[in-house]
Scaffold this motif. Structure first.
Motif, PDB file in Angstrom:
ATOM      1  N   LEU A 199      23.700  34.530 113.344  1.00  0.00           N
ATOM      2  CA  LEU A 199      24.454  34.276 112.450  1.00  0.00           C
ATOM      3  C   LEU A 199      22.904  33.219 111.460  1.00  0.00           C
ATOM      4  N   ILE A 200      22.724  32.649 113.051  1.00  0.00           N
ATOM      5  CA  ILE A 200      20.951  32.014 113.170  1.00  0.00           C
ATOM      6  C   ILE A 200      20.023  33.006 112.560  1.00  0.00           C
ATOM      7  N   ILE A 201      19.932  33.677 113.132  1.00  0.00           N
ATOM      8  CA  ILE A 201      18.741  34.999 112.633  1.00  0.00           C
ATOM      9  C   ILE A 201      19.187  35.547 111.137  1.00  0.00           C
ATOM     10  N   GLU A 202      19.963  36.243 110.598  1.00  0.00           N
ATOM     11  CA  GLU A 202      20.507  35.754 109.129  1.00  0.00           C
ATOM     12  C   GLU A 202      19.732  34.959 108.758  1.00  0.00           C
ATOM     13  N   TYR A 203      20.001  33.341 108.960  1.00  0.00           N
ATOM     14  CA  TYR A 203      19.444  31.468 108.325  1.00  0.00           C
ATOM     15  C   TYR A 203      18.200  32.215 107.614  1.00  0.00           C
ATOM     16  N   ILE A 204      17.776  32.733 109.020  1.00  0.00           N
ATOM     17  CA  ILE A 204      15.719  32.343 109.288  1.00  0.00           C
ATOM     18  C   ILE A 204      15.650  33.647 108.461  1.00  0.00           C
ATOM     19  N   LYS A 205      16.274  34.762 108.634  1.00  0.00           N
ATOM     20  CA  LYS A 205      15.886  36.238 107.977  1.00  0.00           C
ATOM     21  C   LYS A 205      16.155  35.830 105.840  1.00  0.00           C
ATOM     22  N   SER A 206      17.208  34.909 105.710  1.00  0.00           N
ATOM     23  CA  SER A 206      17.619  34.575 103.838  1.00  0.00           C
ATOM     24  C   SER A 206      16.188  33.796 104.144  1.00  0.00           C
ATOM     25  N   VAL A 207      16.020  32.722 104.926  1.00  0.00           N
ATOM     26  CA  VAL A 207      15.180  31.322 103.939  1.00  0.00           C
ATOM     27  C   VAL A 207      13.372  32.192 104.592  1.00  0.00           C
ATOM     28  N   GLU A 208      13.424  33.554 104.695  1.00  0.00           N
ATOM     29  CA  GLU A 208      12.027  33.937 105.120  1.00  0.00           C
ATOM     30  C   GLU A 208      11.630  34.351 103.670  1.00  0.00           C
ATOM     31  N   GLN A 209      12.522  35.296 103.019  1.00  0.00           N
ATOM     32  CA  GLN A 209      12.464  36.148 101.780  1.00  0.00           C
ATOM     33  C   GLN A 209      11.980  35.897 100.725  1.00  0.00           C
ATOM     34  N   GLU A 210      12.415  34.388 100.783  1.00  0.00           N
ATOM     35  CA  GLU A 210      12.846  32.967  99.584  1.00  0.00           C
ATOM     36  C   GLU A 210      11.093  32.791  99.702  1.00  0.00           C
ATOM     37  N   GLY A 211      10.503  33.058 100.404  1.00  0.00           N
ATOM     38  CA  GLY A 211       8.993  32.498 100.729  1.00  0.00           C
ATOM     39  C   GLY A 211       8.067  33.080 101.211  1.00  0.00           C
ATOM     40  N   GLU A 212       6.819  32.568 102.243  1.00  0.00           N
ATOM     41  CA  GLU A 212       5.826  34.063 102.304  1.00  0.00           C
ATOM     42  C   GLU A 212       6.594  34.533 103.593  1.00  0.00           C
ATOM     43  N   ALA A 214       4.553  35.320 106.305  1.00  0.00           N
ATOM     44  CA  ALA A 214       4.539  34.711 108.038  1.00  0.00           C
ATOM     45  C   ALA A 214       4.914  33.451 107.781  1.00  0.00           C
ATOM     46  N   THR A 215       5.764  32.556 106.696  1.00  0.00           N
ATOM     47  CA  THR A 215       6.463  31.263 106.794  1.00  0.00           C
ATOM     48  C   THR A 215       6.377  30.759 108.249  1.00  0.00           C
ATOM     49  N   PHE A 216       6.272  29.734 109.344  1.00  0.00           N
ATOM     50  CA  PHE A 216       7.490  29.342 110.399  1.00  0.00           C
ATOM     51  C   PHE A 216       8.150  28.040 109.148  1.00  0.00           C
ATOM     52  N   ILE A 217       9.368  28.214 109.329  1.00  0.00           N
ATOM     53  CA  ILE A 217      10.512  27.025 109.467  1.00  0.00           C
ATOM     54  C   ILE A 217      10.821  26.692 110.238  1.00  0.00           C
ATOM     55  N   ASN A 218      10.951  25.332 110.030  1.00  0.00           N
ATOM     56  CA  ASN A 218      11.555  24.076 110.877  1.00  0.00           C
ATOM     57  C   ASN A 218      12.350  24.297 111.990  1.00  0.00           C
ATOM     58  N   ALA A 219      11.981  24.013 112.511  1.00  0.00           N
ATOM     59  CA  ALA A 219      13.263  24.240 113.845  1.00  0.00           C
ATOM     60  C   ALA A 219      15.187  23.330 113.278  1.00  0.00           C
ATOM     61  N   ALA A 220      15.002  22.283 112.944  1.00  0.00           N
ATOM     62  CA  ALA A 220      15.494  20.841 112.529  1.00  0.00           C
ATOM     63  C   ALA A 220      16.436  21.698 111.246  1.00  0.00           C
ATOM     64  N   VAL A 222      16.228  24.933 109.882  1.00  0.00           N
ATOM     65  CA  VAL A 222      17.811  25.870 111.216  1.00  0.00           C
ATOM     66  C   VAL A 222      18.509  25.632 111.383  1.00  0.00           C
ATOM     67  N   VAL A 223      18.565  24.864 112.192  1.00  0.00           N
ATOM     68  CA  VAL A 223      19.957  23.891 112.588  1.00  0.00           C
ATOM     69  C   VAL A 223      20.794  23.158 111.715  1.00  0.00           C
ATOM     70  N   GLY A 224      19.888  22.773 110.386  1.00  0.00           N
ATOM     71  CA  GLY A 224      21.019  21.821 109.677  1.00  0.00           C
ATOM     72  C   GLY A 224      21.482  23.394 108.658  1.00  0.00           C
ATOM     73  N   GLY A 225      21.103  24.715 108.574  1.00  0.00           N
ATOM     74  CA  GLY A 225      21.223  25.511 107.522  1.00  0.00           C
ATOM     75  C   GLY A 225      22.098  26.346 108.210  1.00  0.00           C
ATOM     76  N   VAL A 226      21.892  26.353 109.056  1.00  0.00           N
ATOM     77  CA  VAL A 226      23.271  27.524 110.132  1.00  0.00           C
ATOM     78  C   VAL A 226      24.392  26.430 110.224  1.00  0.00           C
ATOM     79  N   LEU A 227      25.225  24.716 110.518  1.00  0.00           N
ATOM     80  CA  LEU A 227      25.524  24.365 110.754  1.00  0.00           C
ATOM     81  C   LEU A 227      27.090  24.276 108.753  1.00  0.00           C
ATOM     82  N   THR A 228      25.543  24.313 108.540  1.00  0.00           N
ATOM     83  CA  THR A 228      26.557  24.576 106.886  1.00  0.00           C
ATOM     84  C   THR A 228      27.149  26.393 106.224  1.00  0.00           C
TER      85      THR A 228
END
Length: 274
Positions: A199-212, A214-220, A222-228
């Motif tokens: 679930l964590i990996i899939e959420y990060i990938k979904s955010v990556e697909q929306e932007g650059e 090579a974009t790094f995503i703030n861990a906080a 990711v935490v909030g997104g996974v919880l929802t």
């Protein structure tokens, strides 16, 4: 009336709700869904549980206080006398369902009147006929006014048969060696520690697909997104721990400092998949 409630947030709301009434709130500041719970009603089990959390979670400053408060709650439970009236608060999540069962087991042999309030069911009934639909994952999602209403209108008595079942299940839970547990279809299921990694990996990938790419995503974030996204209730500390575990295993790359979730950013490692 005495109340058993599980989780710091829910306890704070319940104490506020009954601040003007002569009720005793016995609160267990603990998440029974993760960490060892073998003999967690005894000193050795309590020590193991909170030592595990201190070794895995980042923000450990409250763990010593939580351990002390949890021990105090067990002592208050032990002081309950025959004839006392109790309300046990629960919800459709792992921790509160485990709390219901363990508390019933620890009350074994005491002649007390037991009521239970399932706040998920109570909220569904409370919102029936209203324009807004509200689904909660924990008692901590309720406000004080709602808890008072549930206490007055949404309780049920725990029958002798129900109590025997809860006691047996509570005793069995205290013997389990798992580190992760889920509430699924009315049962508490042992899970692998990696349960939420996909679930964590899939959420990060979904955010990556929306932007650059090579974009790094703030861990906080990711935490909030996974919880929802999850249908399970768990803490932000648990998800952040699993993010750091995925970094250590090479599934995620990070930049910044791992000292706190708002101090580092992550992205997936395209060379390795879960």
């Amino acid at each position: 009336m005495k109340h058993f409630i599980f989780g710091s947030a829910a306890a704070g709301i319940l104490k506020h709700a009954f601040r003007k009434k002569n009720h005793q709130i016995i609160s267990f500041p603990i998440d029974f869904s993760v960490g060892p719970i073998t003999n967690i009603h005894q000193p050795c089990g309590i020590k193991d549980h909170f030592a595990w959390k201190a070794s895995c979670f980042q923000e450990v400053q409250n763990f010593h206080a939580d351990q002390s408060d949890y021990q105090e709650a067990l002592e208050q439970l032990g002081e309950i006398k025959d004839g006392d009236k109790l309300t046990i608060w629960t919800c459709e999540n792992t921790s509160e369902q485990i709390g219901l069962r363990i508390s019933c087991y620890l009350l074994n042999g005491k002649d007390v009147e037991l009521r239970v309030v399932n706040t998920a069911d109570a909220m569904q009934e409370y919102m029936r006929g209203k324009e807004i639909e509200v689904a909660i994952l924990s008692t901590g999602d309720c406000n004080a006014k709602q808890l008072i209403h549930f206490y007055n209108h949404s309780y049920s008595y725990i029958t002798k048969e129900m109590r025997q079942t809860f006691e047996q299940e509570g005793e069995e839970l205290l013997q389990r060696g798992s580190l992760v547990r889920s509430w699924k279809q009315g049962e508490i299921i042992d899970e692998l520690e990696t349960r939420d990694d996909t679930l964590i990996i899939e959420y990060i990938k979904s955010v990556e697909q929306e932007g650059e790419e090579a974009t790094f995503i703030n861990a906080a974030r990711v935490v909030g997104g996974v919880l929802t996204k999850s249908d399970q209730f768990f803490s932000d500390l648990w998800i952040e721990y699993r993010i750091r575990s995925l970094i250590q295993a090479g599934y995620l790359i990070y930049e910044g400092s791992l000292q706190a979730m708002w101090m580092y950013r992550v992205k997936t490692n395209g060379l390795k998949s879960v």
